[in-house]
Design an enzyme around this catalytic site. Structure first.
Site, PDB file in Angstrom:
ATOM      1  N   ASP A 193       0.879  -1.173   0.000  1.00  0.00           N
ATOM      2  CA  ASP A 193       0.000   0.000   0.000  1.00  0.00           C
ATOM      3  C   ASP A 193       0.914   1.219   0.000  1.00  0.00           C
ATOM      4  OD1 ASP A 193      -2.411  -1.407   0.111  1.00  0.00           O
ATOM      5  OD2 ASP A 193      -2.303  -1.597   2.280  1.00  0.00           O
ATOM      6  N   ASP A 220     -13.836  -3.396  -1.807  1.00  0.00           N
ATOM      7  CA  ASP A 220     -13.718  -3.170  -0.367  1.00  0.00           C
ATOM      8  C   ASP A 220     -15.127  -3.143   0.194  1.00  0.00           C
ATOM      9  OD1 ASP A 220     -10.991  -2.784  -0.817  1.00  0.00           O
ATOM     10  OD2 ASP A 220     -11.189  -0.601  -0.946  1.00  0.00           O
TER      11      ASP A 220
END
Length: 251
Positions: A11, A130
């Protein structure tokens, strides 16, 4: 039986690898180029690079960093963050990405999935979803988990498959960073519903969690970040343990 894949995730924020809990409280986890090389050398099956603030900051993915990472690894490389057009994808593929991951842009413009699959092939298109549970329903969220939608996880998963996505990367926001295990019930349901590979993300804390997500969650791949970044689990050790549980992996 197809081999199960282990996928470290980088990330990226401001050019550094970061990791948070439930999508917030980010802390520094190191240089992405160095980490990528370590994971490639250690036997990771693929690498995912997500520029996590690109959509929120309305800018393109960090192409220079993508190129540097790609030049140091010899495993399939998926890049996501801020991708909203065919030309965005062309640039990333020219700079070393093998696949792209789209999330917010796919929800806002579902036709993008069709366009990318048609132009580059389904194997190139990963749709990241998500989601978190709200009143017992798995609800899809956008912009790094900050914006809830009206979409149900399972309905959206079916649609992205029909539109030509080659894989789904499902992150449970409830499990993310908690190290309490993956959302195996939702993963198993997804695996029954669609015929494309499901990558489990969110919740890895120990080796047993990986075993469980392959056996109970029926996941095709498991993605994790902090347990690898902070050396809590070594990839070789993990793969040996999976093999000992009769889970096929590439050693």
């Amino acid at each position: 039986m197809l081999t199960k894949r282990i996928i470290p995730c980088l990330d990226i924020k401001n050019g550094r690898t970061v990791k948070g809990v439930n999508f917030v409280d980010l802390r520094d986890a190191g240089d992405p180029v160095e980490l990528a090389k370590i994971y490639s050398d250690e036997g990771a099956d693929e690498l995912v690079f997500l520029d996590i603030s690109a959509t929120e900051e309305r800018r393109k993915t960090l192409v220079d960093l993508v190129r540097k990472v790609a030049s140091t690894i010899n495993i399939p490389f998926t890049v996501g963050g801020g991708i909203s057009s065919v030309s965005d994808v062309e640039v990333l593929l020219q700079n070393g990405a093998d696949k792209v991951s789209i999330n917010s842009s796919a929800v806002k413009n579902p036709q993008l999935i069709n366009d990318l699959a048609q132009k580059f092939g389904s194997q190139c298109v990963v749709v990241a979803i998500d989601a978190k549970q709200i009143d017992g329903q798995w609800i899809v969220h956008l912009v790094g988990g900050k914006v809830p939608t009206e979409l149900n996880l399972f309905d959206w998963a079916k649609e992205v498959e029909e539109r030509g996505a080659g894989e789904i990367l499902f992150t449970s926001m409830d499990n993310d960073g908690t190290k309490n295990g993956f959302a195996n019930e939702a993963l198993a349901r997804l695996s029954e519903l669609v015929n494309i590979p499901i990558i489990a993300s969110g919740g890895a804390g120990n080796i047993q969690h990986f075993v469980d997500t392959f056996l109970d969650g029926k996941a095709d791949a498991a993605l994790a970040a902090s347990v690898f970044h902070f050396k809590e689990i070594e990839i070789k050790t993990l793969k040996t343990a999976l093999k000992n549980n009769n889970i096929e992996v590439r050693m």
